[in-house]
Design a protein around this motif. Sequence first.
Motif, PDB file in Angstrom:
ATOM      1  N   VAL A 214      74.029  56.657  83.704  1.00 55.22           N
ATOM      2  CA  VAL A 214      75.237  55.868  83.426  1.00 55.22           C
ATOM      3  C   VAL A 214      74.859  54.413  83.151  1.00 55.22           C
ATOM      4  CG1 VAL A 214      77.426  55.037  84.380  1.00 55.22           C
ATOM      5  CG2 VAL A 214      76.712  57.399  84.767  1.00 55.22           C
ATOM      6  N   PHE A 215      73.939  53.864  83.959  1.00 58.52           N
ATOM      7  CA  PHE A 215      73.453  52.502  83.726  1.00 58.52           C
ATOM      8  C   PHE A 215      72.835  52.378  82.323  1.00 58.52           C
ATOM      9  CE2 PHE A 215      72.601  51.832  88.531  1.00 58.52           C
ATOM     10  CZ  PHE A 215      73.931  51.489  88.718  1.00 58.52           C
ATOM     11  N   LEU A 216      72.024  53.363  81.950  1.00 59.89           N
ATOM     12  CA  LEU A 216      71.342  53.294  80.666  1.00 59.89           C
ATOM     13  C   LEU A 216      72.323  53.391  79.504  1.00 59.89           C
ATOM     14  CD1 LEU A 216      68.224  55.532  81.410  1.00 59.89           C
ATOM     15  CD2 LEU A 216      68.406  53.048  81.501  1.00 59.89           C
ATOM     16  N   LEU A 217      73.358  54.216  79.637  1.00 63.36           N
ATOM     17  CA  LEU A 217      74.378  54.291  78.596  1.00 63.36           C
ATOM     18  C   LEU A 217      75.094  52.955  78.445  1.00 63.36           C
ATOM     19  CD1 LEU A 217      75.933  57.823  79.268  1.00 63.36           C
ATOM     20  CD2 LEU A 217      74.574  57.131  77.289  1.00 63.36           C
ATOM     21  N   ALA A 218      75.346  52.292  79.580  1.00 63.64           N
ATOM     22  CA  ALA A 218      75.978  50.966  79.519  1.00 63.64           C
ATOM     23  C   ALA A 218      75.073  49.976  78.788  1.00 63.64           C
ATOM     24  CB  ALA A 218      76.287  50.462  80.928  1.00 63.64           C
ATOM     25  N   SER A 219      73.781  50.072  79.013  1.00 64.92           N
ATOM     26  CA  SER A 219      72.852  49.121  78.381  1.00 64.92           C
ATOM     27  C   SER A 219      72.813  49.284  76.871  1.00 64.92           C
ATOM     28  CB  SER A 219      71.442  49.320  78.960  1.00 64.92           C
ATOM     29  OG  SER A 219      70.801  50.458  78.413  1.00 64.92           O
ATOM     30  N   LEU A 220      72.982  50.513  76.364  1.00 59.35           N
ATOM     31  CA  LEU A 220      72.897  50.745  74.924  1.00 59.35           C
ATOM     32  C   LEU A 220      74.011  50.018  74.180  1.00 59.35           C
ATOM     33  CD1 LEU A 220      72.001  54.559  74.820  1.00 59.35           C
ATOM     34  CD2 LEU A 220      70.482  52.610  74.476  1.00 59.35           C
ATOM     35  N   GLY A 221      75.203  50.003  74.757  1.00 59.17           N
ATOM     36  CA  GLY A 221      76.315  49.325  74.108  1.00 59.17           C
ATOM     37  C   GLY A 221      76.292  47.824  74.319  1.00 59.17           C
ATOM     38  N   ARG A 222      76.044  47.391  75.534  1.00 57.73           N
ATOM     39  CA  ARG A 222      76.125  45.968  75.861  1.00 57.73           C
ATOM     40  C   ARG A 222      75.007  45.159  75.198  1.00 57.73           C
ATOM     41  NH1 ARG A 222      79.564  44.676  79.936  1.00 57.73           N
ATOM     42  NH2 ARG A 222      78.362  42.809  80.452  1.00 57.73           N
TER      43      ARG A 222
ATOM     44  N   GLY B 244      71.672  36.244  71.726  1.00 57.51           N
ATOM     45  CA  GLY B 244      72.190  37.591  71.834  1.00 57.51           C
ATOM     46  C   GLY B 244      72.061  38.173  73.234  1.00 57.51           C
ATOM     47  N   TYR B 245      72.347  39.474  73.336  1.00 54.96           N
ATOM     48  CA  TYR B 245      72.389  40.166  74.623  1.00 54.96           C
ATOM     49  C   TYR B 245      71.315  41.247  74.724  1.00 54.96           C
ATOM     50  CZ  TYR B 245      76.941  37.957  75.396  1.00 54.96           C
ATOM     51  OH  TYR B 245      77.943  37.041  75.593  1.00 54.96           O
ATOM     52  N   GLY B 246      70.239  41.084  73.969  1.00 52.19           N
ATOM     53  CA  GLY B 246      69.211  42.113  73.943  1.00 52.19           C
ATOM     54  C   GLY B 246      68.604  42.422  75.293  1.00 52.19           C
ATOM     55  N   LYS B 247      68.519  41.425  76.179  1.00 55.15           N
ATOM     56  CA  LYS B 247      67.887  41.656  77.485  1.00 55.15           C
ATOM     57  C   LYS B 247      68.774  42.447  78.442  1.00 55.15           C
ATOM     58  CE  LYS B 247      64.452  37.996  77.584  1.00 55.15           C
ATOM     59  NZ  LYS B 247      63.795  36.948  78.385  1.00 55.15           N
ATOM     60  N   GLU B 248      70.035  42.726  78.034  1.00 57.50           N
ATOM     61  CA  GLU B 248      70.869  43.631  78.839  1.00 57.50           C
ATOM     62  C   GLU B 248      70.164  44.972  79.001  1.00 57.50           C
ATOM     63  OE1 GLU B 248      74.078  43.744  80.175  1.00 57.50           O
ATOM     64  OE2 GLU B 248      75.264  42.163  79.223  1.00 57.50           O
ATOM     65  N   ARG B 249      69.442  45.369  77.965  1.00 65.03           N
ATOM     66  CA  ARG B 249      68.723  46.650  77.997  1.00 65.03           C
ATOM     67  C   ARG B 249      67.753  46.663  79.177  1.00 65.03           C
ATOM     68  NH1 ARG B 249      69.246  49.477  72.902  1.00 65.03           N
ATOM     69  NH2 ARG B 249      67.815  51.213  72.834  1.00 65.03           N
ATOM     70  N   PHE B 250      67.077  45.548  79.383  1.00 63.04           N
ATOM     71  CA  PHE B 250      66.095  45.459  80.460  1.00 63.04           C
ATOM     72  C   PHE B 250      66.773  45.350  81.825  1.00 63.04           C
ATOM     73  CE2 PHE B 250      63.903  42.959  76.912  1.00 63.04           C
ATOM     74  CZ  PHE B 250      63.492  44.127  76.286  1.00 63.04           C
ATOM     75  N   PHE B 251      67.897  44.634  81.887  1.00 62.24           N
ATOM     76  CA  PHE B 251      68.607  44.460  83.162  1.00 62.24           C
ATOM     77  C   PHE B 251      69.098  45.799  83.707  1.00 62.24           C
ATOM     78  CE2 PHE B 251      72.812  44.046  85.181  1.00 62.24           C
ATOM     79  CZ  PHE B 251      72.439  43.381  86.344  1.00 62.24           C
ATOM     80  N   TRP B 252      69.757  46.598  82.852  1.00 61.74           N
ATOM     81  CA  TRP B 252      70.279  47.875  83.329  1.00 61.74           C
ATOM     82  C   TRP B 252      69.157  48.854  83.653  1.00 61.74           C
ATOM     83  CZ3 TRP B 252      75.159  48.382  84.818  1.00 61.74           C
ATOM     84  CH2 TRP B 252      76.087  47.449  84.359  1.00 61.74           C
ATOM     85  N   SER B 253      68.039  48.735  82.959  1.00 63.12           N
ATOM     86  CA  SER B 253      66.877  49.566  83.299  1.00 63.12           C
ATOM     87  C   SER B 253      66.322  49.172  84.665  1.00 63.12           C
ATOM     88  CB  SER B 253      65.791  49.426  82.231  1.00 63.12           C
ATOM     89  OG  SER B 253      66.236  49.925  80.988  1.00 63.12           O
TER      90      SER B 253
END
Length: 344
Positions: free
Chosen positions: A67-75, A87-96
Amino acid sequence: MSVRREQPGRRAEGRRREDRKTRATVLVALAANLVIAVAKTVGGLFAGSPALLSEAAHSVADSLNEVFLLASLGRSRRAPDAEHPFGYGKERFFWSLLAAVGIFVMGGCFSFYQGLSALSSGGPESYRGYLVGLAVLGVALLAEGSSLAKALHQVRGHARLHGRKMLPQLRAGDDPALRTVLAEDSTACLGVLLAIAGMSLHMITGEVVYEAVASLLIGALLVYVAYRLGKDTRDRLIGEALDPALRQEIHHFLDEQPEIDTVTALLTMRLGMDSTLVAVRVDLVGGLDSEEVEEVSERIKAAMEAAWPVVDQIFLDITEASDEDRVQARRDRRALDRTVEDSG
């Protein structure tokens, strides 16, 4: 150096295709883990098996992480704004990173608890429902294996795209969401095998210690995976540089420019999956007027963006290099070349 050009629209569409593939991989893993978590929980409670309950906690943790990873793909795809100009590219790393914490807390710690509880229990042995539990684990192994096969298929596609073999691509781990799913599925398959071994030895010998040890091993495995995922994600969150080989390519390109006398500093930082900041401090040759300097700067930045689509934030600092700057630049360049040579 040959410059490979790629239109921004084509690059964006390529990234969207890769995101759709990653989303499908995550959804497959989520569906498998939800079904398996319920089956393991029911089977573990029915059989009173600590190893099976540890695996149930593992699957619950994996489901939440997906669920966290799915959230990261959109955000992470949101456009830059005034508060987040890069931008918000580091959201991917935060949710991971949150997913790694979930593996540690919900999976690893609960598995340790189950193992220690089994070791300290002195009650009578019961094998009620153990055959059902083993059947549940067998089905879980097939489901986890199918999810792992899909993740590996996507990694193989990335490897072909980048001209790498599978092992170097696995080490590169460009997509944190895919990397997390791959780690989870691999760990899940190994964890199921440990649980099957522990339950089987418990039934054969009558000693609960085998199942307790299986739970402890599952816990140790999850803690290790959480540590590795967390460490890699932490590096990217705090500002990880580009791959040394790519930095060397950029350095070669800058050295070849006739207007550049010395590259005194080359600093890079990944801002997301397809966004990188590059800050370069250069000393230009003498005799250029202000208009020529501006033209040279724009031409170099445009060529870099065309050659390396991932480099989209480029800053050139035109300065006069001192003797100390030149000495340090040569040291840095030799260190970079050694790093690339050692890694090759």
